[in-house]
Design a protein around this motif. Sequence first.
Motif, short mmCIF file in Angstrom:
data_model
loop_
_atom_site.label_atom_id
_atom_site.label_comp_id
_atom_site.label_asym_id
_atom_site.label_seq_id
_atom_site.Cartn_x
_atom_site.Cartn_y
_atom_site.Cartn_z
N ARG A 196 0.92 -1.03 -0.17
CA ARG A 196 -0.20 0.01 -0.11
C ARG A 196 0.97 1.25 -0.13
O ARG A 196 0.66 2.45 -0.32
CB ARG A 196 -0.93 0.04 1.19
N ASP A 218 -0.28 2.47 -7.79
CA ASP A 218 -1.33 2.59 -7.26
C ASP A 218 -1.84 1.05 -7.12
O ASP A 218 -2.56 0.48 -7.96
CB ASP A 218 -2.51 3.50 -7.98
N ARG A 234 -3.71 -2.45 -6.13
CA ARG A 234 -5.01 -2.83 -6.11
C ARG A 234 -4.59 -4.71 -5.57
O ARG A 234 -3.97 -5.34 -6.52
CB ARG A 234 -5.82 -3.09 -7.03
N ILE A 235 -5.07 -5.11 -4.60
CA ILE A 235 -4.43 -6.26 -4.12
C ILE A 235 -5.81 -7.42 -4.32
O ILE A 235 -6.71 -7.10 -3.52
CB ILE A 235 -4.03 -6.47 -2.84
N VAL A 236 -5.51 -8.48 -4.69
CA VAL A 236 -6.47 -9.53 -4.62
C VAL A 236 -5.65 -10.77 -3.68
O VAL A 236 -4.39 -10.92 -3.91
CB VAL A 236 -6.98 -10.23 -5.96
N VAL A 246 -7.51 -6.84 1.85
CA VAL A 246 -7.49 -6.72 0.51
C VAL A 246 -8.60 -6.33 -0.28
O VAL A 246 -9.54 -6.02 0.05
CB VAL A 246 -6.90 -8.12 0.00
N ASP A 247 -8.40 -6.01 -1.59
CA ASP A 247 -9.51 -5.29 -2.37
C ASP A 247 -10.57 -6.28 -2.60
O ASP A 247 -11.54 -5.91 -2.87
CB ASP A 247 -8.77 -4.51 -3.51
N SER A 248 -9.77 -7.39 -3.06
CA SER A 248 -10.86 -8.60 -3.38
C SER A 248 -10.18 -9.88 -2.77
O SER A 248 -9.05 -9.97 -2.63
CB SER A 248 -11.06 -8.99 -4.85
N HIS A 298 -8.81 -11.41 -12.32
CA HIS A 298 -8.37 -10.28 -11.93
C HIS A 298 -7.15 -9.77 -12.53
O HIS A 298 -6.53 -8.61 -12.19
CB HIS A 298 -7.98 -10.61 -10.23
#
Length: 340
Positions: free
Chosen positions: A19, A25, A27-29, A43-45, A68
């Motif tokens: 982060r 920028d 984005r984490i799955v 996490v984002d997903s 993803h």
Amino acid sequence: MIAGCGARGAINAVIDGLRRSRTFDVRIVGTDADEFAAGRGLVDSFVQIPRADVGGYREAVARVVDEHQPVVVFPLADQEIGALHELSDGLGFMLAALNRVSAPLCLDKAAGLRMLHEHGLSEGAAVVVTKPGEIRRAVEIEHPRLRMPLIAKPRSSSGGRDAWLLEDSPTPLADWESEFIRVVSVDEFETLNQDRLAQFVLMPFIAGSHYTVACVTIQDQLVVLPIRRRRFSPGVTWSGQLVEHPRIDAVMRKLDSIIGLAPIANVQLVEDSDGALTVYEINPRLSTTSSVFSSIGVNVPDALLHELTGRDFNLGPAPWGATFARYAQEVVWYGDAAHD
């Protein structure tokens, strides 16, 4: 993508480091076999997938990647690294783990210890027993030079999370109690593990100062970050200090010349009272402990992210002497919120 986002330390180290990326920028799955994985809410997903050692794992990873489109995958569990290396080419992601040539040697704890012993980096060769019930015979008959106390851990394991300290009379010294949660006699160990099919590796226990050492390659240069583990239990360091240690640096560079540590490896070693250094494990992945200093500029996850995507990155001078501590926090859900 973080594979194994239920790993202890993931929620307050690796995710935080990503982060804080200087460039991306992020984005984490996250994926994990546990529906209620510790990192799920950060996490984002999140996608629950099977364990790597059961059917359907590869197919599940392929579906996550297809949906993803992760650029880099950070594995936090040893058991997933082999399969992810195999999948990375066909699925088009980069893996933040030790290179595929060296990783198999480190995933097999017995083979790794033998290699370290051959190069004068480990105290004593590993002993592999076919099942827990054979440890007494292995110690007393087949390898009489082994002396208690001994460390026992599965031949294939994720770091030290399933380590045991075996002692004839399990009344450990005070400093041992912070290092191994399970301190038992051989008889107790055999009873507790009698139904397990895993092979176990035995190695001598060496008292002294324990270190976890992050070895990250940035633009073909090996960066060595030794962290003295002040207080720890299997799988997690509760308190540690980043220390400048030229002899550890030299040992890591020797190890790099032997097997190659790029792009990332986490090495465990101990320094005994005479100053002798003994390497006892190489984890072929990012250590959550080495990620905790991202808040003060030593961001190893971000360095890996830049390295694997071909971006320049300057890790900056190490703040030697910086210390961290982890603590447990109780979180309680009540009523309808407990079911969300």
